[in-house]
Design a protein around this motif. Structure first.
Motif, PDB file in Angstrom:
ATOM      1  N   UNK A 181       0.833  -1.212   0.000  1.00 35.66           N
ATOM      2  CA  UNK A 181       0.000   0.000   0.000  1.00 35.66           C
ATOM      3  C   UNK A 181       0.866   1.260   0.000  1.00 35.66           C
ATOM      4  N   UNK A 182       0.519   2.195  -0.887  1.00 35.71           N
ATOM      5  CA  UNK A 182       1.169   3.505  -1.035  1.00 35.71           C
ATOM      6  C   UNK A 182       2.542   3.437  -1.712  1.00 35.71           C
ATOM      7  N   UNK A 183       2.902   2.274  -2.280  1.00 35.03           N
ATOM      8  CA  UNK A 183       4.141   2.132  -3.037  1.00 35.03           C
ATOM      9  C   UNK A 183       3.799   1.604  -4.426  1.00 35.03           C
ATOM     10  N   UNK A 184       3.511   2.504  -5.380  1.00 37.02           N
ATOM     11  CA  UNK A 184       3.110   2.051  -6.716  1.00 37.02           C
ATOM     12  C   UNK A 184       4.245   1.328  -7.441  1.00 37.02           C
ATOM     13  N   UNK A 185       3.856   0.338  -8.219  1.00 36.87           N
ATOM     14  CA  UNK A 185       4.807  -0.420  -9.028  1.00 36.87           C
ATOM     15  C   UNK A 185       4.981   0.289 -10.367  1.00 36.87           C
ATOM     16  N   UNK A 186       6.091   0.006 -11.066  1.00 43.75           N
ATOM     17  CA  UNK A 186       6.296   0.665 -12.361  1.00 43.75           C
ATOM     18  C   UNK A 186       5.252   0.225 -13.380  1.00 43.75           C
ATOM     19  N   UNK A 187       5.014   1.076 -14.343  1.00 42.99           N
ATOM     20  CA  UNK A 187       4.105   0.730 -15.434  1.00 42.99           C
ATOM     21  C   UNK A 187       4.805  -0.223 -16.383  1.00 42.99           C
ATOM     22  N   UNK A 188       4.550  -0.064 -17.654  1.00 40.04           N
ATOM     23  CA  UNK A 188       5.168  -0.920 -18.670  1.00 40.04           C
ATOM     24  C   UNK A 188       6.684  -0.715 -18.633  1.00 40.04           C
ATOM     25  N   UNK A 189       7.432  -1.814 -18.662  1.00 36.50           N
ATOM     26  CA  UNK A 189       8.889  -1.732 -18.687  1.00 36.50           C
ATOM     27  C   UNK A 189       9.435  -2.623 -19.798  1.00 36.50           C
ATOM     28  N   UNK A 190      10.609  -2.236 -20.294  1.00 39.09           N
ATOM     29  CA  UNK A 190      11.270  -2.981 -21.359  1.00 39.09           C
ATOM     30  C   UNK A 190      12.662  -3.381 -20.874  1.00 39.09           C
ATOM     31  N   UNK A 191      13.064  -4.593 -21.216  1.00 39.71           N
ATOM     32  CA  UNK A 191      14.363  -5.100 -20.792  1.00 39.71           C
ATOM     33  C   UNK A 191      15.028  -5.814 -21.959  1.00 39.71           C
ATOM     34  N   UNK A 192      16.310  -5.563 -22.141  1.00 41.31           N
ATOM     35  CA  UNK A 192      17.104  -6.273 -23.136  1.00 41.31           C
ATOM     36  C   UNK A 192      18.245  -6.949 -22.392  1.00 41.31           C
ATOM     37  N   UNK A 193      18.417  -8.238 -22.653  1.00 41.97           N
ATOM     38  CA  UNK A 193      19.465  -9.009 -21.986  1.00 41.97           C
ATOM     39  C   UNK A 193      20.345  -9.658 -23.037  1.00 41.97           C
ATOM     40  N   UNK A 194      21.635  -9.444 -22.916  1.00 39.82           N
ATOM     41  CA  UNK A 194      22.617 -10.079 -23.790  1.00 39.82           C
ATOM     42  C   UNK A 194      23.515 -10.938 -22.909  1.00 39.82           C
ATOM     43  N   UNK A 195      23.584 -12.225 -23.229  1.00 43.45           N
ATOM     44  CA  UNK A 195      24.420 -13.150 -22.465  1.00 43.45           C
ATOM     45  C   UNK A 195      25.423 -13.780 -23.406  1.00 43.45           C
ATOM     46  N   UNK A 196      26.671 -13.737 -23.001  1.00 44.84           N
ATOM     47  CA  UNK A 196      27.742 -14.330 -23.786  1.00 44.84           C
ATOM     48  C   UNK A 196      28.424 -15.373 -22.913  1.00 44.84           C
ATOM     49  N   UNK A 197      28.369 -16.633 -23.337  1.00 52.14           N
ATOM     50  CA  UNK A 197      28.979 -17.723 -22.581  1.00 52.14           C
ATOM     51  C   UNK A 197      30.248 -18.199 -23.253  1.00 52.14           C
ATOM     52  N   UNK A 198      31.361 -18.117 -22.535  1.00 53.10           N
ATOM     53  CA  UNK A 198      32.653 -18.542 -23.069  1.00 53.10           C
ATOM     54  C   UNK A 198      33.137 -19.760 -22.291  1.00 53.10           C
TER      55      UNK A 198
END
Length: 137
Positions: free
Chosen positions: A112-129
């Motif tokens: 209560x009284x702590x609004x969550x973010x609206x629409x969000x976008x995330x880009x994840x790049x994973x490089x496995x060596x």
């Protein structure tokens, strides 16, 4: 390949006693624990490409032990989208994923009284060596 899931949770969690035996609290749902919650999702995989859609519902929640209706948080429904690709390039595992969470830009609160973010976008790049380990001792 297609895969999916669906779940439903019934969470009846009530206060059975308090340190002061407050009759206003006994038998009330625990604060922030929804009685009803559910989720569903589907994911398609094809030649290293992934596309998925998921949704979740969280029912109304009490914010105080006395279950005051004026302080109750309403339920909310969220939809999320995910797309990505996995490849092996020059001996390295590469994964690039895009997530769009809360697609409908729903306004909601988890606390209560702590609004969550609206629409969000995330880009994840994973490089496995990987480095080969020699058998020399």
């Amino acid at each position: 390949t297609m895969k999916g899931y669906a779940n439903y949770n019934y969470n009846r969690s009530v206060i059975i006693s308090t340190y002061d035996q407050n009759p206003l609290c006994i038998g009330k749902q625990l604060a922030y624990v929804p009685v009803h919650a559910s989720g569903a999702g589907i994911e398609a995989l094809y030649k290293g490409f992934t596309l998925g859609l998921s949704s979740s519902y969280t029912g109304p929640r009490e914010t105080v032990e006395t279950a005051d209706e004026s302080l109750r948080l309403p339920g909310f429904f969220l939809i999320n989208l995910m797309a990505g690709v996995r490849r092996n390039l020059w001996g390295a595992d590469l994964a690039l994923f895009f997530h769009a969470d809360n697609l409908t830009d729903k306004s909601y609160e988890v606390i209560r009284a702590y609004p969550m973010p609206g629409r969000t976008y995330h880009v994840t790049l994973t490089l496995g060596l990987q480095k080969p380990v020699s058998d020399k001792n």
